[in-house]
Motif scaffolding. Structure first.
Motif, mmCIF file in Angstrom:
data_model
loop_
_atom_site.group_PDB
_atom_site.id
_atom_site.type_symbol
_atom_site.label_atom_id
_atom_site.label_comp_id
_atom_site.label_asym_id
_atom_site.label_seq_id
_atom_site.Cartn_x
_atom_site.Cartn_y
_atom_site.Cartn_z
ATOM 1 N N PRO A 237 33.176 44.400 36.826
ATOM 2 C CA PRO A 237 33.296 43.397 38.134
ATOM 3 C C PRO A 237 32.243 42.235 37.862
ATOM 4 C CG PRO A 237 33.394 45.422 39.008
ATOM 5 C CD PRO A 237 33.120 45.622 37.472
ATOM 6 N N GLY A 238 32.623 40.888 38.042
ATOM 7 C CA GLY A 238 31.753 39.925 37.856
ATOM 8 C C GLY A 238 31.649 39.133 36.580
ATOM 9 N N GLU A 239 32.051 39.843 35.449
ATOM 10 C CA GLU A 239 32.165 39.496 34.127
ATOM 11 C C GLU A 239 33.054 38.231 33.744
ATOM 12 O OE1 GLU A 239 30.300 42.729 31.228
ATOM 13 O OE2 GLU A 239 32.616 43.015 31.656
ATOM 14 N N SER A 240 32.726 37.465 32.827
ATOM 15 C CA SER A 240 33.517 36.392 32.478
ATOM 16 C C SER A 240 34.499 36.720 31.000
ATOM 17 C CB SER A 240 32.715 35.248 32.182
ATOM 18 O OG SER A 240 31.685 35.221 31.017
ATOM 19 N N ALA A 246 46.223 33.034 24.079
ATOM 20 C CA ALA A 246 46.749 33.960 25.142
ATOM 21 C C ALA A 246 47.935 34.055 25.256
ATOM 22 C CB ALA A 246 45.932 33.256 26.265
ATOM 23 N N GLY A 247 48.826 33.061 24.675
ATOM 24 C CA GLY A 247 50.165 33.230 25.150
ATOM 25 C C GLY A 247 50.488 32.894 26.516
ATOM 26 N N VAL A 248 51.438 33.732 27.071
ATOM 27 C CA VAL A 248 51.727 33.629 28.518
ATOM 28 C C VAL A 248 50.750 34.212 29.642
ATOM 29 C CG1 VAL A 248 53.971 33.194 28.330
ATOM 30 C CG2 VAL A 248 53.528 35.249 28.708
ATOM 31 N N GLY A 249 49.689 34.795 28.893
ATOM 32 C CA GLY A 249 48.579 35.341 29.791
ATOM 33 C C GLY A 249 48.611 36.774 29.975
ATOM 34 N N LEU A 250 49.212 37.603 29.157
ATOM 35 C CA LEU A 250 49.358 39.029 29.474
ATOM 36 C C LEU A 250 47.972 39.681 29.400
ATOM 37 C CD1 LEU A 250 51.014 41.559 29.306
ATOM 38 C CD2 LEU A 250 50.893 41.756 26.852
ATOM 39 N N PHE A 251 47.120 39.410 28.725
ATOM 40 C CA PHE A 251 45.706 40.045 28.604
ATOM 41 C C PHE A 251 45.068 39.699 29.915
ATOM 42 C CE2 PHE A 251 46.787 40.832 24.068
ATOM 43 C CZ PHE A 251 47.264 42.099 24.099
ATOM 44 N N ALA A 252 45.054 38.317 29.822
ATOM 45 C CA ALA A 252 44.125 37.668 30.799
ATOM 46 C C ALA A 252 44.707 38.094 32.141
ATOM 47 C CB ALA A 252 44.453 36.000 30.761
ATOM 48 N N ARG A 253 45.807 38.561 32.606
ATOM 49 C CA ARG A 253 45.972 38.995 33.955
ATOM 50 C C ARG A 253 45.414 39.850 34.449
ATOM 51 N NH1 ARG A 253 48.332 36.903 38.703
ATOM 52 N NH2 ARG A 253 47.409 38.665 39.857
ATOM 53 N N PHE A 254 45.437 40.939 33.370
ATOM 54 C CA PHE A 254 44.829 42.423 33.691
ATOM 55 C C PHE A 254 43.351 42.428 33.638
ATOM 56 C CE2 PHE A 254 49.155 43.364 32.368
ATOM 57 C CZ PHE A 254 49.632 44.351 33.481
ATOM 58 N N LEU A 255 43.000 41.488 32.411
ATOM 59 C CA LEU A 255 41.310 41.646 32.589
ATOM 60 C C LEU A 255 40.870 40.840 33.893
ATOM 61 C CD1 LEU A 255 40.896 40.822 28.785
ATOM 62 C CD2 LEU A 255 40.001 42.723 30.158
ATOM 63 N N GLY A 256 41.575 39.729 34.437
ATOM 64 C CA GLY A 256 41.110 38.866 35.362
ATOM 65 C C GLY A 256 41.018 39.804 36.701
ATOM 66 N N GLU A 257 42.033 40.700 36.814
ATOM 67 C CA GLU A 257 41.980 41.611 38.147
ATOM 68 C C GLU A 257 40.875 42.770 37.918
ATOM 69 O OE1 GLU A 257 45.664 43.706 38.171
ATOM 70 O OE2 GLU A 257 46.656 42.055 39.226
ATOM 71 N N GLY A 262 34.537 37.978 41.556
ATOM 72 C CA GLY A 262 33.300 37.297 41.038
ATOM 73 C C GLY A 262 33.507 37.241 39.553
ATOM 74 N N GLY A 263 34.601 37.293 38.910
ATOM 75 C CA GLY A 263 34.663 36.992 37.377
ATOM 76 C C GLY A 263 35.140 35.746 37.213
ATOM 77 N N LEU A 282 48.919 33.836 36.137
ATOM 78 C CA LEU A 282 47.653 34.204 36.585
ATOM 79 C C LEU A 282 47.632 33.614 37.787
ATOM 80 C CD1 LEU A 282 45.711 32.948 33.224
ATOM 81 C CD2 LEU A 282 46.536 35.047 33.821
ATOM 82 N N ALA A 283 48.426 33.326 38.669
ATOM 83 C CA ALA A 283 48.187 32.804 40.204
ATOM 84 C C ALA A 283 47.763 33.749 40.888
ATOM 85 C CB ALA A 283 49.773 32.358 40.531
ATOM 86 N N GLY A 284 46.865 33.395 41.698
ATOM 87 C CA GLY A 284 46.199 34.508 42.503
ATOM 88 C C GLY A 284 44.786 35.060 41.963
ATOM 89 N N LEU A 285 44.614 34.733 40.770
ATOM 90 C CA LEU A 285 43.182 35.140 40.407
ATOM 91 C C LEU A 285 42.453 33.703 40.663
ATOM 92 C CD1 LEU A 285 44.029 36.438 36.682
ATOM 93 C CD2 LEU A 285 43.582 37.686 39.075
ATOM 94 N N PRO A 286 41.410 34.143 41.539
ATOM 95 C CA PRO A 286 40.668 32.897 42.070
ATOM 96 C C PRO A 286 39.616 32.035 40.834
ATOM 97 C CG PRO A 286 39.448 34.913 42.561
ATOM 98 C CD PRO A 286 40.743 35.458 41.912
ATOM 99 N N LYS A 287 39.347 32.855 40.032
ATOM 100 C CA LYS A 287 38.584 31.724 38.916
ATOM 101 C C LYS A 287 39.289 32.043 37.586
ATOM 102 C CE LYS A 287 34.040 32.418 41.638
ATOM 103 N NZ LYS A 287 32.888 32.966 41.378
#
Length: 382
Positions: A237-240, A246-257, A262-263, A282-287
């Motif tokens: 939690p909180g990491e960047s 990234a393509g259509v965000g497959l990894f980014a979605r799960f890593l963002g969650e 705070g991340g 990636l909608a719904g991921l605040p940052k």
């Protein structure tokens, strides 16, 4: 499913069509085995449809007197390997469809051949001597019926077909056995609510993509790759996080969650249509934000922003030195590298090593049964 050879100038008399009886040497990267012809030919021949240790009659398919090496096909097998099987596909073999390299090889042996290639590329290009196991992935039927999207060629009389290996000639095919069932056109390009868009489901998430956009073709691939990346990186939690290519965000979605509210997540992708889908995915991921453009240029513009974690999922040629050094300058604690080409992976691992990043873990997956292709995930840490 095959690439056409580049036109090149002939270097002396053609040897195409000549036959030699020879013992087959080791597997090489690219779906062929190495045969060393003795004098007077004294040539290396890269031979398809053979297996290490066999004695075969090979026919030269490319090569002239002046070439350093030739290409060939095993047209007769005098002494067969115990790993040789009858190809399940009627259109596989010398002079036939070039889409599959290993239809003549038992499934366990296919994976061992691929593991051998990965080990050899790591040893030769990265100076690493590691055990490698290529893992089966759920979603195929004994190596068949897995490819959810196939590009067919067309014969002169309008029939569906596949090209011969390194040729524009088309072999008529009524049923490609690695294609998913029902017919691939109906599966892979079924429109969703938005015309020209497909929806893919991984876990509890839906991912939109262009109907003709990139997505892993083995049905088990997205899940196993996401699970492996998360296991390797152990996001906190909180990491960047940076998800590059990234393509259509497959990894980014799960890593963002995983990194939570705070991340931060930065997804970089060169294809603008894929970026448009990534924004929605990636909608719904605040940052979370998506940057469109070539990875090297985006990182240069952003001055290689700091990141705790990085995912690299480059095209077949790899990330290459500039991107690797930009990643290193962001000082991540861990990098997950998803690679579809073991030689490109090994070259990039060697560059990471120059900057103090070691290969800590590696998994290899059989996402392309019956072909020589293999997918690897590597964990690099300081």
């Amino acid at each position: 499913m095959t690439r056409n050879p580049r036109p090149r100038q002939a270097r002396g008399r053609s040897r195409v069509g000549e036959r030699f009886t020879a013992e087959v040497g080791p597997i090489a990267h690219g779906g062929h085995c190495v045969v060393r012809l003795p004098e007077p030919e004294a040539r290396v021949v890269f031979v398809r449809h053979a297996l290490p240790g066999e004695t075969v009659v090979l026919e030269i398919t490319e090569g002239t007197e002046g070439d350093r090496f030739w290409r060939g096909d095993a047209v007769e097998v005098t002494t067969a390997s115990p790993d040789r099987v009858t190809a399940p596909c009627l259109f596989s073999g010398p002079g036939a469809c070039g889409g599959c390299d290993f239809q003549h090889v038992a499934m366990p042996a296919q994976r061992e051949l691929k593991a051998t290639v990965v080990r050899e590329q790591l040893r030769r290009l990265a100076g690493l001597d590691l055990p490698v196991v290529v893992e089966a992935v759920p979603g195929d039927q004994d190596g068949l019926r897995w490819r959810t999207r196939v590009e067919y060629a067309e014969t002169r009389d309008g029939r569906r077909g596949m090209r011969k290996h390194r040729s524009r000639d088309v072999v008529p095919i009524d049923d490609c056995l690695i294609a998913a069932v029902p017919p691939v056109e109906e599966v892979a390009q079924r429109p969703s609510r938005n015309q020209g868009t497909s929806i893919e489901v991984v876990g509890s998430h839906e991912f939109s993509r262009a109907a003709d956009g990139f997505w892993q073709v083995h049905p088990g691939a997205p899940t196993v790759l996401v699970e492996t990346v998360l296991d390797f990186l152990q996001p906190r939690p909180g990491e960047s996080v940076m998800d590059l290519y990234a393509g259509v965000g497959l990894f980014a979605r799960f890593l963002g969650e995983a990194v939570g509210a705070g991340g931060e997540v930065l997804a970089v992708e060169g294809d603008r249509v894929a970026c448009e889908h990534a924004v929605g995915n990636l909608a719904g991921l605040p940052k979370a934000r998506v940057e469109a453009g070539p990875v090297a240029k985006v990182l240069e513009r952003l001055d290689s922003p700091p990141a705790d974690l990085v995912v690299l999922d480059p095209p077949r040629e790899g990330a290459k030195r500039k991107v690797v050094e930009q990643v290193v300058s962001s000082a991540p604690r861990a990098v997950a590298y998803v690679a579809c080409d073991p030689s490109a992976l090994a070259r990039d691992i060697a560059i990471f090593a120059e900057h103090g990043y070691r290969l800590e873990r590696l998994r290899a997956f059989d996402l392309f049964p019956m072909t020589h292709h293999v997918e690897c995930v590597a964990l690099l840490e300081q």
